[in-house]
Motif scaffolding. Structure first.
Motif, short mmCIF file in Angstrom:
data_model
loop_
_atom_site.label_atom_id
_atom_site.label_comp_id
_atom_site.label_asym_id
_atom_site.label_seq_id
_atom_site.Cartn_x
_atom_site.Cartn_y
_atom_site.Cartn_z
N PRO A 185 0.87 -1.29 0.00
CA PRO A 185 0.03 -0.04 -0.02
C PRO A 185 0.75 1.15 0.03
CG PRO A 185 -0.05 -1.06 2.21
CD PRO A 185 0.62 -2.09 1.38
N ALA A 186 0.35 2.34 -0.56
CA ALA A 186 0.79 3.85 -0.58
C ALA A 186 1.39 4.23 0.93
CB ALA A 186 0.03 4.81 -1.25
N SER A 187 0.57 3.59 1.77
CA SER A 187 0.81 4.13 3.18
C SER A 187 2.29 3.64 3.60
CB SER A 187 -0.05 3.78 3.93
OG SER A 187 -0.46 2.31 3.94
N ASP A 188 2.91 2.36 2.94
CA ASP A 188 4.05 2.03 3.30
C ASP A 188 5.30 2.74 2.78
OD1 ASP A 188 2.97 0.00 4.91
OD2 ASP A 188 3.34 -1.70 3.54
N TYR A 189 5.01 3.82 1.96
CA TYR A 189 6.12 4.32 1.46
C TYR A 189 7.26 5.01 2.34
CZ TYR A 189 8.89 7.50 -1.59
OH TYR A 189 9.84 7.96 -2.11
N GLU A 190 6.90 5.43 3.48
CA GLU A 190 7.78 5.98 4.36
C GLU A 190 8.85 4.90 4.98
OE1 GLU A 190 8.40 9.30 5.82
OE2 GLU A 190 7.32 9.71 4.00
N ASN A 191 8.32 3.67 5.24
CA ASN A 191 8.97 2.47 5.58
C ASN A 191 9.98 2.32 4.27
OD1 ASN A 191 7.95 2.23 7.89
ND2 ASN A 191 6.21 0.92 7.57
N MET A 192 9.54 2.21 3.28
CA MET A 192 10.41 1.91 2.38
C MET A 192 11.49 3.01 1.96
SD MET A 192 9.50 1.53 -2.04
CE MET A 192 9.19 2.92 -2.35
N ALA A 193 10.99 4.20 1.76
CA ALA A 193 12.05 5.12 1.94
C ALA A 193 13.16 4.91 2.93
CB ALA A 193 11.27 6.34 1.96
N ALA A 194 12.72 4.79 4.09
CA ALA A 194 13.81 4.51 5.34
C ALA A 194 14.64 3.32 5.08
CB ALA A 194 12.85 4.46 6.52
N PHE A 195 14.10 2.28 4.42
CA PHE A 195 14.87 1.29 3.99
C PHE A 195 15.71 1.51 3.12
CE2 PHE A 195 15.40 -2.62 1.54
CZ PHE A 195 15.92 -3.56 2.27
N TYR A 196 15.48 2.06 1.76
CA TYR A 196 16.24 2.50 0.75
C TYR A 196 17.45 3.43 1.30
CZ TYR A 196 14.69 0.07 -3.32
OH TYR A 196 14.43 -0.91 -4.19
N ASN A 197 17.06 4.34 1.92
CA ASN A 197 17.99 5.52 2.38
C ASN A 197 19.01 4.72 3.43
OD1 ASN A 197 16.77 7.18 0.81
ND2 ASN A 197 15.48 8.10 2.44
N THR A 198 18.68 3.94 4.26
CA THR A 198 19.31 3.20 5.16
C THR A 198 20.51 2.64 4.31
OG1 THR A 198 18.09 3.07 6.94
CG2 THR A 198 19.90 1.36 6.83
N VAL A 199 20.09 1.73 3.31
CA VAL A 199 21.19 0.98 2.23
C VAL A 199 21.95 2.12 1.67
CG1 VAL A 199 20.90 -0.40 0.36
CG2 VAL A 199 19.52 -0.88 2.03
N TYR A 200 21.42 3.08 0.99
CA TYR A 200 22.03 4.22 0.30
C TYR A 200 23.13 4.66 1.34
CZ TYR A 200 23.33 8.57 -2.00
OH TYR A 200 23.86 9.48 -2.71
N ALA A 201 22.98 5.09 2.61
CA ALA A 201 24.08 5.47 3.53
C ALA A 201 25.14 4.52 3.99
CB ALA A 201 23.29 6.05 4.83
N ALA A 202 24.66 3.29 4.04
CA ALA A 202 25.45 2.20 4.60
C ALA A 202 26.60 1.76 3.50
CB ALA A 202 24.72 1.19 5.17
N ASP A 203 25.99 1.73 2.31
CA ASP A 203 26.61 1.32 1.01
C ASP A 203 28.11 2.33 0.87
OD1 ASP A 203 25.40 -0.82 0.35
OD2 ASP A 203 24.24 -0.07 -1.36
N ARG A 204 27.78 3.53 1.37
CA ARG A 204 28.85 4.45 1.08
C ARG A 204 29.65 4.83 2.48
NH1 ARG A 204 24.71 4.68 -2.03
NH2 ARG A 204 24.88 5.25 -4.26
#
Length: 639
Positions: free
Chosen positions: A610-629
């Motif tokens: 659901p669209a309401s899960d987007y905040e959780n998805m953004a948190a997941f992706y941004n955690t990966v983005y930061a950790a990868d760097r």
């Protein structure tokens, strides 16, 4: 008095002419403000009228005016109209207007280009197209076109989707059919809440759909396919006629029955090929062994050429032609493969499908021509075997991202039906990367990289391995990674075991000057050398659409970097681990015995969220983005 009267009349006439000539058409100033927001293009008017004369003849008319707001929408200003023996263009006209609605130019016959429908040497067709472009670059501007086409044969009608893409606003759009009273037009509406307009005369009926003042939408990351998000109407005939063939498509069985008439008698093999089939299958014990053997024979002894001559868009060349000429299109090669299997006593079917990564799902409750490709299905008790016959290199049984996990119409005279092609679950889509590297005193990195990909993650490597020249492969590798000043030395590709889920291993040598940053006695390195490609997502205030991941995958990286002697860790990144409905991610770093080691694992789950899960998805992706760097800071010990 007479002279005064005459002069008055002349003044009025000239004034009338002046008014007509200066009348603004489609001035940008009249576009509602709400339609300009987020838009690159505004469809001022887009009207399609289809006058059906009978089951095999119709007149198609279209009038549209598009206001191009920026360079990003220039492609919509070009006119392209295809024609062939079933579609005869009877009229084209067009006009260019500036932002104020002043007429700048009209189409002249010499301005319209005529081209054939080939894409180079790989296509044989009698299809052609008319093309025109004003090539205007002062924004905003408006183009208006009128088209009339005579349809001599009806097999499908165009889809109506007014908002055809992101950043497109619609001021007015209309679709109308004028039909004989006894003609049965079928339609299916999506996101259109009203009933179609209906008008009747003594001999005709008119069905129409209309849409006004629809603001532009911006594209959202990982959203459903665009056609699932906007208003659209599918239409189709019931009874139809084309190329001397008659049929009905009210059910998939009837649609398939028509297709079998196009295939009838076209599966006869030459005597020599029949003998070859017996030779190839002699001594083979299982049906699967026979399928694989005959499929590889077909691959090695034919090549794909798209052929669209007459009914060739739907009717295959016969098996004898393919056997002798050693080429064919998707229909012909699939029909040939079915004939080879039939000769070996194996029942197989051609299957219509939509190939590609967009608009792949068939509207299953609306039988109609929704297909652009043909493959082969060999039904089995537990598992069917699917064959892509246009490739000379793909493994038997593998559909991949082009035709996997979607419905196809099995063409069977007795029982044509929709069946689903294989899906590839997360455990089959795996990337494993091992990097063994050395860092010199000047910050230069020398690395040996071995990457093994399976399932859907090897599709791109398969194209690289078989579809690119060595120079093109080298160019791809030179621009693929985001590490500084790197060069690719030796590289190579190797296929794994021959299975329904294939694998390819890529090996290469990298040299990156300035990979590490040196500041005084400190050395800064980013251990994740090649896998830092997960995007950073903006936290949206209001997500509009649900989140879609078509397939899941597993990626793992193990990186070992030998550092120059004398350095110790001053700052090490903490390990990171996160898990939610979207996937699992973990990364850790260590330094021991002069060796920096990074271990990373990233799993993505498939599904619709659901669209309401987007905040959780953004948190997941941004955690990966930061950790990868993450960076390690090393400092040189004082002797």
């Amino acid at each position: 008095m007479a002279a005064f009267f005459l002069r008055s009349i002349m003044v009025l006439l000239f004034a009338g002419v002046f008014v007509v000539r200066s009348k603004a058409e489609y001035p940008v100033s009249t576009i509602p403000e709400a339609l300009l927001k987020k838009a690159k293009l505004v469809k001022r008017v887009d009207e399609t009228f289809i006058e059906v004369r009978n089951t095999g003849k119709a007149i198609y008319r279209r009038h549209y005016a598009y206001t191009v707001l920026s360079e990003a929408a220039d492609e919509y200003a070009a006119l392209v109209v295809g024609y062939d023996k079933f579609r005869l263009i009877t009229d084209i006209s067009g006009t260019l207007y500036d932002a104020g609605g002043k007429k700048l130019k009209s189409i002249k016959r010499k301005d319209i280009q005529d081209g054939n429908g080939t894409d180079g040497s790989s296509l044989i067709t009698d299809g052609r197209y008319k093309y025109h472009n004003f090539y205007y670059k002062q924004y905003p501007y408006t183009v208006a076109y009128d088209i009339e086409v005579e349809l001599n044969g009806i097999f499908y009608f165009p889809e109506w989707m007014p908002q055809s893409g992101p950043q497109i606003a619609v001021e007015n759009s209309k679709l109308a059919f004028v039909l004989p009273k006894d003609y049965k037009l079928r339609y299916k509406m999506f996101r259109y809440t009203e009933a179609p307009g209906i008008k009747e005369t003594k001999n005709t009926k008119t069905l129409s759909w209309e849409l006004d003042n629809v603001p532009a939408q911006e594209e959202e990351a990982f959203a459903p396919e665009w056609n699932q998000l906007v208003t659209r109407v599918l239409t189709a005939p019931s009874s139809f006629e084309i190329g001397g063939y008659k049929g009905n498509m009210e059910t998939w069985q009837q649609f398939g029955r028509f297709m079998t008439t196009l295939y009838a008698g076209r599966d006869v093999l030459p005597a020599g090929i029949k003998t070859k089939v017996k030779e190839l299958t002699a001594g083979l014990k299982t049906e699967r062994e026979k399928i694989d053997t005959l499929y590889r024979y077909m691959q090695q002894n034919s090549r794909y050429i798209s052929i669209q001559l007459g009914m060739g868009g739907w009717q295959p060349l016969d098996a004898t032609y393919v056997a002798e000429k050693k080429y064919g299109d998707c229909k012909a090669l699939s029909n040939y493969m079915v004939a080879l299997l039939k000769e070996a006593g194996i029942r197989a079917y051609s299957a219509l499908i939509t190939g590609g990564t967009e608009d792949k799902d068939v509207v299953s409750d609306f039988p109609s021509n929704q297909f652009n490709h043909v493959i082969v299905c060999v039904p089995g008790g537990r598992d069917s075997v699917w064959l892509e016959c246009t490739s000379q290199t793909v493994e038997p049984g593998y559909m991949g991202g082009f035709t996997g996990d979607r419905e196809a119409l099995l063409i069977d005279a007795a029982d044509s039906r929709l069946v689903r092609t294989p899906a590839y679950p997360k455990p089959e889509n795996v990337q494993q990367r091992l990097i063994d590297a050395r860092l010199d005193e000047d910050g230069t990195l020398i690395a040996s990289v071995v990457t093994r990909c399976s399932g859907l993650l090897q599709d791109d490597l398969h194209h690289v391995m078989y579809g690119l020249s060595d120079e093109e492969k080298q160019q791809r590798l030179r621009s693929r990674f985001s590490i500084p000043n790197y060069e690719v030395g030796s590289f190579g590709y190797q296929e794994g075991s021959k299975k329904d889920v294939p694998a390819i291993t890529e090996k290469m040598q990298l040299l990156s000057k300035g990979y590490a940053t040196i500041t005084g006695k400190r050395l800064f390195i980013t251990p994740n050398i090649l896998s830092s490609n997960t995007p950073q997502l903006i936290r949206e205030s209001r997500r509009q659409h649900e989140i879609v991941f078509d397939y899941g995958f597993v990626m793992s990286d193990t990186v070992s970097i030998k550092i120059p002697p004398g350095y110790v860790a001053e700052a090490m990144p903490r390990p990171v681990a996160i898990e939610n409905v979207f996937g699992v991610y973990a990364i850790r770093f260590e330094l021991a015995d002069g060796l920096v080691r990074m271990v990373r694992r990233y799993e993505r789950n498939s599904g619709r969220f659901p669209a309401s899960d987007y905040e959780n998805m953004a948190a997941f992706y941004n955690t990966v983005y930061a950790a990868d760097r993450s960076r390690i800071v090393l400092v040189k010990k004082v002797q």
